[in-house]
Write a protein that holds these residues in place. Structure first.
Motif, PDB file in Angstrom:
ATOM      1  N   ALA A 131     -31.893  19.174  19.130  1.00 16.35           N
ATOM      2  CA  ALA A 131     -30.528  18.696  19.313  1.00 16.35           C
ATOM      3  C   ALA A 131     -30.105  18.766  20.769  1.00 16.35           C
ATOM      4  O   ALA A 131     -29.456  17.851  21.299  1.00 16.35           O
ATOM      5  N   LYS A 150     -30.728  13.188  17.188  1.00 11.89           N
ATOM      6  CA  LYS A 150     -29.882  13.317  16.008  1.00 11.89           C
ATOM      7  C   LYS A 150     -30.720  14.085  14.994  1.00 11.89           C
ATOM      8  O   LYS A 150     -31.776  13.608  14.541  1.00 11.89           O
ATOM      9  N   TYR A 160     -31.549  16.149  11.483  1.00  9.64           N
ATOM     10  CA  TYR A 160     -31.324  16.473  10.078  1.00  9.64           C
ATOM     11  C   TYR A 160     -32.134  17.730   9.767  1.00  9.64           C
ATOM     12  O   TYR A 160     -33.266  17.879  10.234  1.00  9.64           O
ATOM     13  N   ASP A 180     -25.183  25.460   5.712  1.00  9.93           N
ATOM     14  CA  ASP A 180     -23.957  25.119   6.441  1.00  9.93           C
ATOM     15  C   ASP A 180     -23.815  25.952   7.712  1.00  9.93           C
ATOM     16  O   ASP A 180     -23.385  25.449   8.760  1.00  9.93           O
ATOM     17  N   VAL A 215     -26.206  24.512  10.357  1.00 13.92           N
ATOM     18  CA  VAL A 215     -25.686  23.256  10.912  1.00 13.92           C
ATOM     19  C   VAL A 215     -24.651  23.545  11.987  1.00 13.92           C
ATOM     20  O   VAL A 215     -24.654  22.939  13.073  1.00 13.92           O
ATOM     21  N   GLY A 223     -25.036  22.508  15.990  1.00 12.40           N
ATOM     22  CA  GLY A 223     -24.065  21.642  16.639  1.00 12.40           C
ATOM     23  C   GLY A 223     -24.627  20.257  16.913  1.00 12.40           C
ATOM     24  O   GLY A 223     -25.548  19.788  16.230  1.00 12.40           O
ATOM     25  N   HIS A 224     -24.064  19.572  17.887  1.00 12.81           N
ATOM     26  CA  HIS A 224     -24.548  18.250  18.315  1.00 12.81           C
ATOM     27  C   HIS A 224     -24.586  17.246  17.162  1.00 12.81           C
ATOM     28  O   HIS A 224     -25.428  16.328  17.169  1.00 12.81           O
ATOM     29  N   GLY A 225     -23.736  17.403  16.163  1.00 15.21           N
ATOM     30  CA  GLY A 225     -23.709  16.450  15.056  1.00 15.21           C
ATOM     31  C   GLY A 225     -24.854  16.584  14.086  1.00 15.21           C
ATOM     32  O   GLY A 225     -25.178  15.622  13.363  1.00 15.21           O
ATOM     33  N   ALA A 226     -25.472  17.750  14.022  1.00 12.83           N
ATOM     34  CA  ALA A 226     -26.574  17.965  13.075  1.00 12.83           C
ATOM     35  C   ALA A 226     -26.085  17.768  11.643  1.00 12.83           C
ATOM     36  O   ALA A 226     -24.917  17.993  11.321  1.00 12.83           O
ATOM     37  N   VAL A 227     -27.010  17.339  10.789  1.00 13.23           N
ATOM     38  CA  VAL A 227     -26.691  17.071   9.382  1.00 13.23           C
ATOM     39  C   VAL A 227     -27.578  17.936   8.501  1.00 13.23           C
ATOM     40  O   VAL A 227     -28.803  17.942   8.663  1.00 13.23           O
ATOM     41  N   GLU A 270     -28.479   6.255   6.403  1.00 13.89           N
ATOM     42  CA  GLU A 270     -27.664   6.574   7.575  1.00 13.89           C
ATOM     43  C   GLU A 270     -28.315   6.170   8.898  1.00 13.89           C
ATOM     44  O   GLU A 270     -27.611   5.862   9.870  1.00 13.89           O
ATOM     45  N   GLN A 271     -29.657   6.175   8.945  1.00 14.73           N
ATOM     46  CA  GLN A 271     -30.346   5.923  10.219  1.00 14.73           C
ATOM     47  C   GLN A 271     -31.354   4.778  10.163  1.00 14.73           C
ATOM     48  O   GLN A 271     -31.625   4.156  11.183  1.00 14.73           O
TER      49      GLN A 271
END
Length: 251
Positions: A28, A33, A35, A45, A48, A52-56, A78-79
């Motif tokens: 990240a 991006k 996951y 959770d 995640v 940070g950095h928009g991790a899913v 999504e990708q």
């Protein structure tokens, strides 16, 4: 950081702690991006948020094919693609010959071999030219280990899967490599000694004595090796096993 994974889509399985979490953080921070998967939602959770950095986060047990189907359906929707796949989920317990049970065998091979096979196979439609797949094996895959034969055998299988898969994937531009850590200071390692802190430290001290560098490794040190295998810096590295073990398996 240098953004070596800028605009890349990466998936790290088993990334709620230890090597997986450290690697996901590094990915990240390098622009990917990311996951991640984990079996427990509360721990997932937390990881995640830590990455940070928009991790899913996707709650999944890699040994369950239906969970893998849901995971890759989400990434696809999504990708539409996957550039880096770090197959890190796994684990095992210690039992000596004479006490090995069918349950122990099945659990270890389901987590360390079956899960690897179907994670990579189900990811294939999302992988393409230039994609990198990294599998987590272990120095135990080439060493004899008292009380740890089933785990060690499962990690030897992972290494051979990579050798064979680069032939199956010839011409696709997809690379498959293996990272084999030595003793790394993770919760999974110290828990092999039970809950007693003194025994846990005793295990770490013993393992450090078997390493030429004189210490156990840190999860971030494995993450840096995985990052190398994930980037264009390793563009002609394929089917290799990269030992990150302080020299333990090299003597």
């Amino acid at each position: 950081m240098t953004n070596r994974l800028a605009n890349k889509i990466a998936l790290v399985t088993g990334a709620t702690s230890g090597i997986g979490l450290a690697t996901a953080k590094l990915f990240a921070s390098e622009g990917a991006k990311v996951y991640i998967t984990g079996r427990r939602k509360d721990v997932l959770d937390k990881a995640v948020a830590e990455i940070g950095h928009g991790a899913v986060g996707v709650q999944a047990d890699s040994a369950r094919n239906e969970d893998l189907d849901n995971l890759f359906a989400k990434v696809k929707s999504e990708q539409g693609r996957l550039d880096v796949l770090f197959v890190n989920a796994g684990g095992g317990a210690m039992l000596p010959l004479g006490q090995i049970t069918e349950e122990h065998f099945d659990d270890t091979f389901d987590r360390n071999v079956k899960a690897v096979v179907f994670t990579v196979q189900k990811a294939l439609p999302l992988l393409g030219q230039g994609s990198s797949v990294i599998l987590t094996s272990s120095v135990t895959g080439i060493e004899g280990n008292a009380n740890f034969s089933i785990y060690s055998a499962s990690k030897a299988a992972v290494r051979n899967l990579a050798r064979s898969w680069i032939l199956d994937l010839k011409g696709t531009g997809i690379r498959v490599n293996v990272v084999s850590p030595g003793p790394i200071h993770t919760a999974g390692l110290v828990e092999l000694a039970g809950d007693d802190k003194v025994q846990q430290q005793g295990l770490l001290d013993y393992l450090a004595s078997t390493v030429p560098l004189g210490r156990v490794g840190e999860p971030e040190e494995i993450g840096k090796a995985v990052l190398f295998l994930a980037t264009e810096e390793s563009s002609f590295v394929n089917g290799a096993e990269l030992f990150v073990d302080g020299g333990k398996a090299q003597i």
